[in-house]
Design a protein around this motif. Structure first.
Motif, short mmCIF file in Angstrom:
data_model
loop_
_atom_site.label_atom_id
_atom_site.label_comp_id
_atom_site.label_asym_id
_atom_site.label_seq_id
_atom_site.Cartn_x
_atom_site.Cartn_y
_atom_site.Cartn_z
N TRP A 63 0.83 -1.20 0.00
CA TRP A 63 0.00 0.00 0.00
C TRP A 63 0.87 1.25 0.00
CZ3 TRP A 63 -0.83 4.38 2.82
CH2 TRP A 63 -1.99 5.10 2.55
N HIS A 93 0.85 3.85 -3.20
CA HIS A 93 0.32 5.20 -2.96
C HIS A 93 1.41 6.25 -2.75
CE1 HIS A 93 -3.18 2.64 -2.19
NE2 HIS A 93 -3.88 3.68 -2.59
N THR A 145 1.22 6.05 6.21
CA THR A 145 0.92 4.62 6.13
C THR A 145 0.53 4.08 7.50
OG1 THR A 145 2.51 4.40 4.32
CG2 THR A 145 1.84 2.37 5.43
N THR A 174 -0.77 5.71 9.95
CA THR A 174 -2.10 6.24 10.27
C THR A 174 -3.18 5.47 9.52
OG1 THR A 174 -1.18 8.44 10.67
CG2 THR A 174 -3.53 8.31 10.25
N HIS A 175 -2.94 5.21 8.24
CA HIS A 175 -3.93 4.49 7.42
C HIS A 175 -4.24 3.10 7.99
CE1 HIS A 175 -6.10 3.39 3.77
NE2 HIS A 175 -5.46 2.24 3.80
#
Length: 160
Positions: free
Chosen positions: A70, A74, A81, A83-84
Motif C-alpha cells: 500500500w 500510494h 501509512t 495512520t492508514h
C-alpha cells in the motif's frame, strides 16, 4: 517516559493555546515532535494512544506485505501509512520494508513458530503463494531500484 496523565495534561494545555515551546520547558520534553506525535496518537486511538504499552503486538506476515504494498502503490510516507493502518509507530513500517529488502521478512516468523512444532511444518499452498508474492514484490522493487540507478548514472555521463 511520560505517563498518560502527563501526556493528557500537555495536550490539554496545547489545545487551549499554550505554545509547544512553553510546554517543552514546563514538562521537560526534548522536542516539539513529541507533542505532535502524542496529538496524532490521541486523534487516532483516543486515550489508549497515550498509554505506554509494553506489550509487543504480533502482526501477520500477509498484513505486513499488505502495508508495504500500500505504501509503495500510494507513494505514501511512513507516518501516513501508519495512520492508514492504525499502527502506533511509523518506524515499524520502515522496519518491515528494510527486512523485506534484505530478505529477512519471512512468513511465520516470531510467535507462530514458537507455538507450533517446527519439525511438523509443511509448506501449504497458501504459504507457497505468499512466498511467491514476496519474491515477485522483491524482484519488482529491485528492478525499479536498478532502473533508477541506471537513470542516475546516465544523467551524470551527459555533459552539461
Amino acid at each position: 517516559m511520560f505517563s498518560a496523565k502527563i501526556k493528557k495534561q500537555v495536550l490539554s494545555e496545547y489545545l487551549q493555546g499554550t505554545s509547544s515551546l512553553l510546554l517543552m520547558k514546563k514538562y521537560g520534553i526534548k522536542g516539539t515532535a513529541t507533542i505532535y506525535q502524542w496529538l496524532n496518537l490521541f486523534k487516532i486511538f483516543g486515550d489508549q494512544g497515550l498509554e505506554n504499552c509494553r506489550r509487543k503486538t504480533f502482526y501477520d506476515y500477509s498484513f505486513k506485505i499488505k502495508v508495504i504494498k500500500w505504501r509503495q502503490e500510494h507513494h505514501a510516507s511512513y507516518p501516513a501509512t501508519a495512520t492508514h493502518f492504525r499502527l502506533k509507530q511509523p518506524m515499524i513500517v520502515w522496519d518491515w520494508e528494510r527486512k523485506l529488502i534484505e530478505g529477512r521478512l519471512k512468513p511465520y516468523k516470531g510467535r507462530s513458530l514458537k507455538m507450533t512444532d517446527k519439525s511438523k511444518q509443511s509448506k501449504t499452498l497458501k504459504q507457497l503463494q505468499e512466498e511467491n508474492e514476496l519474491l515477485r514484490f522483491r524482484v519488482a522493487y529491485l528492478e525499479k531500484l536498478e532502473a533508477l540507478a541506471q537513470k542516475k548514472s546516465q544523467t551524470k555521463k551527459k555533459p552539461s
